[in-house]
Design a protein around this motif. Structure first.
Motif, mmCIF file in Angstrom:
data_model
loop_
_atom_site.group_PDB
_atom_site.id
_atom_site.type_symbol
_atom_site.label_atom_id
_atom_site.label_comp_id
_atom_site.label_asym_id
_atom_site.label_seq_id
_atom_site.Cartn_x
_atom_site.Cartn_y
_atom_site.Cartn_z
ATOM 1 N N GLU A 137 47.099 34.607 -7.787
ATOM 2 C CA GLU A 137 46.437 33.303 -7.647
ATOM 3 C C GLU A 137 44.914 33.442 -7.756
ATOM 4 O O GLU A 137 44.248 32.626 -8.394
ATOM 5 C CB GLU A 137 46.847 32.747 -6.282
ATOM 6 N N VAL A 138 44.352 34.508 -7.166
ATOM 7 C CA VAL A 138 42.889 34.701 -7.154
ATOM 8 C C VAL A 138 42.384 34.979 -8.564
ATOM 9 O O VAL A 138 41.405 34.390 -9.031
ATOM 10 C CB VAL A 138 42.512 35.857 -6.194
ATOM 11 N N GLU A 139 43.093 35.881 -9.283
ATOM 12 C CA GLU A 139 42.686 36.249 -10.636
ATOM 13 C C GLU A 139 42.802 35.048 -11.584
ATOM 14 O O GLU A 139 41.889 34.751 -12.344
ATOM 15 C CB GLU A 139 43.582 37.406 -11.116
ATOM 16 N N ALA A 140 43.934 34.346 -11.511
ATOM 17 C CA ALA A 140 44.138 33.169 -12.374
ATOM 18 C C ALA A 140 43.099 32.097 -12.064
ATOM 19 O O ALA A 140 42.603 31.418 -12.968
ATOM 20 C CB ALA A 140 45.542 32.622 -12.179
ATOM 21 N N GLY A 141 42.777 31.922 -10.767
ATOM 22 C CA GLY A 141 41.772 30.945 -10.363
ATOM 23 C C GLY A 141 40.399 31.268 -10.943
ATOM 24 O O GLY A 141 39.659 30.367 -11.367
ATOM 25 N N VAL B 177 51.918 32.843 -12.479
ATOM 26 C CA VAL B 177 50.912 32.934 -11.406
ATOM 27 C C VAL B 177 51.656 32.989 -10.076
ATOM 28 O O VAL B 177 52.507 32.139 -9.812
ATOM 29 C CB VAL B 177 49.958 31.711 -11.431
ATOM 30 N N TYR B 178 51.368 34.018 -9.265
ATOM 31 C CA TYR B 178 52.061 34.134 -7.972
ATOM 32 C C TYR B 178 51.060 33.969 -6.828
ATOM 33 O O TYR B 178 49.861 34.240 -6.986
ATOM 34 C CB TYR B 178 52.821 35.467 -7.874
ATOM 35 N N PRO B 179 51.518 33.525 -5.661
ATOM 36 C CA PRO B 179 50.596 33.247 -4.547
ATOM 37 C C PRO B 179 49.891 34.497 -4.043
ATOM 38 O O PRO B 179 50.421 35.606 -4.143
ATOM 39 C CB PRO B 179 51.506 32.667 -3.453
ATOM 40 N N SER B 180 48.711 34.287 -3.496
ATOM 41 C CA SER B 180 47.942 35.395 -2.919
ATOM 42 C C SER B 180 48.724 36.023 -1.764
ATOM 43 O O SER B 180 49.335 35.309 -0.960
ATOM 44 C CB SER B 180 46.612 34.854 -2.397
ATOM 45 N N ASP C 23 45.968 23.325 -10.479
ATOM 46 C CA ASP C 23 44.835 24.184 -10.840
ATOM 47 C C ASP C 23 45.178 25.092 -12.007
ATOM 48 O O ASP C 23 44.293 25.522 -12.757
ATOM 49 C CB ASP C 23 44.412 25.048 -9.633
ATOM 50 N N PHE C 24 46.463 25.406 -12.164
ATOM 51 C CA PHE C 24 46.890 26.344 -13.210
ATOM 52 C C PHE C 24 47.604 25.622 -14.354
ATOM 53 O O PHE C 24 47.511 26.042 -15.501
ATOM 54 C CB PHE C 24 47.776 27.435 -12.587
#
Length: 1002
Positions: free
Chosen positions: A533-537, A558-561, A574-575
């Motif tokens: 999630e952080v990288e995709a964000g 995308v997987y959760p932090s 957001d994604f």
């Protein structure tokens, strides 16, 4: 005193639930503010004369004979700010739209503009005046007097059936149950209280009730004033809807097309409770209420209840409903693995499930994600369950994301289990090396794909080393199983992978992400990356265009932090706005984010796949996910939302210390690209019981409708602990226009029985470019500088010359569309209608004025011509003259658009195709021109912008021509229906009826 369920500003003992009640309210009179042309407001007392022939006001400087309006001179009664005086700048913000109304009267169509203390007072006056204008002084019968109405007869027959002893009385308890059966959401205590009140008022206490009292209680409790007001608006006789009235309501308000009287008769037969009504084709208030509450009148477009999108596009062109840790029912850290979580996720149409494999104590792999060893489930049990439920909710492919944390021997057992259990469903065909894109969901129907690591082709052993994924290590640390050291130098972790498991991976081979340039040059279409999630964000914020471009060819997950130890959810929007297909959600955690996910995936038959907007799929297109305004080539739209009332709202779950009464308000939220995200709330309905009235209009501008989601949230303003009452989330593309009930759901997404919001939905195209403008005076609108969409220079001479040829056609296309839009809005405003009204409503309104005129119609529509002129016979009043001029302008601009659109469209498409011819040569031309770095990126961006603008503007022009033809059809249709048309019909062919949703062309 009778209890009110209406506005608090209405007299406490009054409930307007019949035309008789409106007229008696007008006979008593009340204070209203009279608005003058100089924008000043004066309080005056308005009253209906005892002979019901005129409305008077006092005090007035005029003598009493002049300070009145005769009912027979009234042409129309308008609700809202629908005259130039009420729309003027000085007044517009001083009072809400629903508190204003206007009486258009006299041969010169003058307007008396009034402002009331509440929408209820407006409803009473408007309903009463409209009735008197239609019927003179013949007032409707009050229930139980004179000739009984359709409704009274029906309620009496229900009473007779319940009167088993035929004594003329039934026990109160039976009467309460009877009313509850007819109105399932109503509380028993409310009905009992009403019987006590009316028994006391009529001095007839006791354990039994007579028929007349039963009828009175039923009418008091079961009449919704807002629906009665709507019925009166469309009814020819103000008591029920005939087939023609119902047809008019369905076409004009509900936006239904191709409605026939046979269809209306079906509706009456299905929903009208009285036998007489069904036989005669009448829909009275109870049948109308039932219809409006039914699934046939749902806010959710029924076309979207089944698969309605093109399913033959590559897999990377769809959003895919994805679960993270689906087996958990609680949070990540303390959660317990429970296989019912898989059944639940698959039942909701989830098409991507994550399985983390661990070494099991019995020598076979297990699935568990909590620190407790007791909570593990054998892998074979999970696979058996998936085999059983994989395609119950959707026939489209299921992707199993394997995260391997077990030893090679147990991996072999896992591979054997998958092959044996899933058999033919398992997709094992090697990727086609000559293709450029993944197969489509249609081609992969009924198949299960394995997403995981694959051994390199050079490895010939039974197992080998591959780079490991980051996902799942946070839990391993908590489990104390992190026995693999991070390699020196901080490189990726390594994993021993067995050949058997590797061979199950075909179209979803997991690889580590390096950078976008490396992917563009070397990634193969069957390879996919997972992002935290952080990288995709970070990518979504810093390089959204590159992420969108990457997702056109490749799948991304995308997987959760790992920091979300409470299993909370990220915002999928957001994604999605960057085209990420698989945003893994914690299905076990309810709340806003899960509402968005569940609502979003309802729009294509809940099959787990939703086609992404064309602007995010086309090979060459400009799309900025973080755009703050309208997008090139995408028609922005305005959503006009009126939140009218709520029904049977429950108490917030966590508010045990509260009394029975909730004080609710409604928040309407739009979620989508940043330019669209907005939230508006209604006022709080104070002391309103379970059925609050809000009557509030909200407006949103939607720049990318295909990615927007509307969420209704009902909250309690007077809460202790918990304020949440209910919610409902719906994709913008699934909204049906007109009067609709919103079926409310709990926080966990479960339906709340009989809990609804009553709303009105209208969607219009936003005129022009730039920010959304609130429509005000015509004069102010005229001064707005027209904005033209233009092409951008790429810095490459040959390409820029091609795009320059489109400059003039782009201006022409904008002028053609905007001229028609401006003419339409002016015509609608002069007719006293909103920009959301359709052409049929405009023609019917003009016809209504003429029919209320003493003289024969002085204006006719010549239907012998394709562009029917509106012709005046003899002298006509100033307002009608203005209406005729506006109509003429609208017809002429429409004609110019219809006759010129094809030529301009061709020029735009030619320029776009000429530009596309350069696309394949683009990299060679860049090198030749010596473009590098920022200049190269700018050139590529400008090229994509130009292609998108040309295609988009051409599509908008095509759409505008279709709408103009549709308006002509509506003019012919309305002219024949309402009696002002002459010379038969040269109507355009009615092939305009909306076809089922077409596959979106590439």
């Amino acid at each position: 005193k009778k209890k009110t369920v209406s506005f608090s500003t209405m007299p406490n003992d009054r409930k307007i639930n019949s035309t008789a009640a409106c007229i008696s309210f007008m006979l008593e009179g009340c204070e209203l503010k009279k608005v003058r042309s100089n924008s000043r407001m004066y309080s005056r007392f308005f009253v209906l004369d005892a002979d019901m022939r005129s409305v008077r006001w006092e005090p007035s400087k005029k003598d009493s004979e002049k300070a009145k309006i005769e009912i027979k001179s009234v042409k129309e009664v308008r609700v809202g700010k629908k005259t130039p005086i009420l729309r003027s700048n000085g007044l517009s913000d001083q009072f809400p739209d629903e508190c204003a109304f206007s009486i258009i009267y006299g041969d010169n169509y003058e307007s008396l503009d009034l402002v009331a203390s509440s929408a209820d007072v407006v409803s009473a006056w408007v309903m009463g005046l409209r009735y008197l204008v239609s019927y003179g002084k013949h007032t409707p019968e009050a229930p139980g007097t004179g000739h009984p109405s359709l409704r009274t007869s029906w309620i009496s027959s229900v009473f007779d059936l319940a009167d088993l002893e035929k004594s003329g009385h039934i026990p109160v308890s039976r009467a309460v149950q009877l009313i509850k059966a007819l109105n399932p959401g109503m509380k028993t205590s409310t009905i009992e209280l009403k019987f006590k009140e009316l028994q006391k008022a009529s001095e007839r206490p006791g354990a039994e009730v007579a028929c007349d009292l039963f009828v009175e209680v039923y009418c008091e409790l079961c009449t919704r004033p807002e629906i009665f007001f709507l019925l009166v608006q469309f009814s020819s006789n103000k008591e029920y809807l005939g087939l023609k009235d119902l047809l008019m309501f369905l076409e004009v308000e509900q936006g239904m097309e191709g409605v026939t009287e046979e269809k209306c008769l079906e509706i009456v037969s299905k929903y009208e409770p009285s036998k007489e009504g069904r036989e005669k084709g009448y829909l009275a208030i109870d049948g109308f209420t039932r219809y409006l509450l039914s699934a046939d009148c749902s806010i959710f477009d029924p076309q979207h209840r089944k698969v309605c999108q093109d399913m033959a596009q590559p897999l990377s062109h769809y959003y895919i409903s994805s679960a993270h840790s689906a087996c958990l029912l609680e949070d990540n850290f303390w959660g317990r693995s429970d296989i019912s979580g898989y059944i639940s996720a698959l039942g909701l149409g989830c098409r991507s499930i994550e399985l983390v494999l661990w070494d099991g104590p019995e020598g076979e792999p297990v699935v568990y994600t909590s620190p407790s060893a007791a909570s593990c489930v054998p892998f074979r049990t999970v696979v058996g369950l998936i085999d059983q439920h994989a395609f119950t909710a959707s026939a489209y492919p299921l992707i199993l994301c394997l995260v391997v944390r077990c030893s090679a021997p147990q991996q072999r057992l896992a591979a054997q289990c998958l092959r044996k259990t899933l058999g033919e469903k398992l997709y094992l065909d090697p990727p086609n090396p000559t293709a450029s894109y993944l197969p489509s969901p249609e081609q992969l129907k009924g198949r299960i794909l394995i997403k995981g690591k694959k051994l390199p082709p050079a490895c010939e052993d039974s197992e080998g080393e591959v780079s490991d994924e980051e996902e799942g290590w946070e839990l391993a640390r908590r489990l104390g199983q992190e026995d693999q050291e991070v390699p020196e130098g901080g490189g990726p972790r390594r994993l021993r992978l067995s050949r058997e498991l590797s061979e199950l991976v075909s179209l979803c081979q997991a690889i580590p992400f390096q950078d976008f340039e490396s992917s563009r040059r070397g990634q193969r279409y069957w390879e996919m990356c997972s992002f935290s999630e952080v990288e995709a964000g970070r990518f979504a914020n810093e390089c959204p265009a590159e992420l969108v471009s990457y997702n056109k060819r490749f799948l991304s997950r995308v997987y959760p932090s790992p920091m979300r130890i409470d299993a909370s959810n990220m915002n999928p929007q957001d994604f999605w706005k960057c085209g990420c297909q698989m945003v893994a959600m914690n299905y076990q955690t309810p709340g806003l984010m899960m509402d968005l996910n569940a609502g979003w995936f309802r729009q294509n038959g809940a099959c787990g796949y939703v086609l992404r907007p064309a602007i995010m799929r086309e090979e060459v297109s400009y799309f900025s996910a973080n755009a703050k305004d309208s997008l090139p080539g995408v028609p922005a739209q305005l959503l006009h939302l009126k939140v009218i009332s709520g029904q049977n709202l429950p108490k917030p779950k966590g508010s045990g210390a509260k009394g029975e009464v909730v004080e609710p308000y409604v928040c309407a939220e739009i979620h989508g690209i940043p330019a669209d995200c907005a939230e508006h709330r209604t006022k709080t309905a104070l002391q309103s019981g379970d059925n609050p009235v809000f009557d509030e209009s909200l407006e949103f501008q939607i720049n990318l409708p295909e990615l927007a989601v509307l969420r209704f949230v009902v909250l309690d303003d007077d809460y202790i602990g918990d304020e949440f009452i209910a919610q409902y989330t719906i994709p913008f593309e699934c909204l049906q226009p007109g009067y609709r009930h919103v079926p409310l759901q709990s926080l966990a997404g479960e339906p709340l029985p009989h809990a609804t919001l009553f709303v009105h939905v209208a969607i219009t195209d936003r005129r022009g470019g730039g920010k959304g403008h609130r429509r005000g005076l015509a004069g102010r609108r005229g001064r707005r500088v027209r904005e033209y969409t233009s092409t951008k220079a790429t810095g490459i001479k040959a390409i820029d010359e091609v795009f320059r040829t489109a400059t003039q056609p782009l201006r022409e296309a904008t002028d053609l569309r905007e001229n028609v839009q401006n003419a339409l809005v002016s015509f609608k405003e002069l007719c006293g209608l909103t920009p959301a009204a359709n052409m049929k409503q405009c023609i019917l309104t003009v016809a209504t004025w003429l029919l209320h005129s003493d003289s024969t119609p002085s204006v006719t529509l010549n239907l012998a011509e394709q562009y029917p002129p509106m012709e005046a016979q003899g002298p006509i009043p100033d307002l009608l003259r203005k209406v005729l001029t506006a109509y003429e302008t609208m017809i002429q601009t429409s004609r110019t658009l219809i006759e010129s659109a094809d030529a301009v469209y061709s020029k735009l498409i030619q320029a776009q195709q000429a530009g596309m011819d350069f696309h394949k040569e683009l990299h060679r031309i860049e090198t030749k021109e010596g473009l590098r770095g920022r200049k190269l990126q700018k050139a590529l961006e400008s090229f994509a912008w130009n292609i998108t603008v040309l295609k988009g503007q051409a599509d908008l022009l095509k759409h505008a021509k279709a709408e103009a033809l549709d308006n002509l059809w509506q003019i012919h249709n309305a002219g024949q229906t309402c009696g002002i048309g002459r010379n038969g019909s040269a109507s355009p062919e009615p092939s305009r009826l909306r076809a089922p949703l077409e596959p979106i062309p590439e």
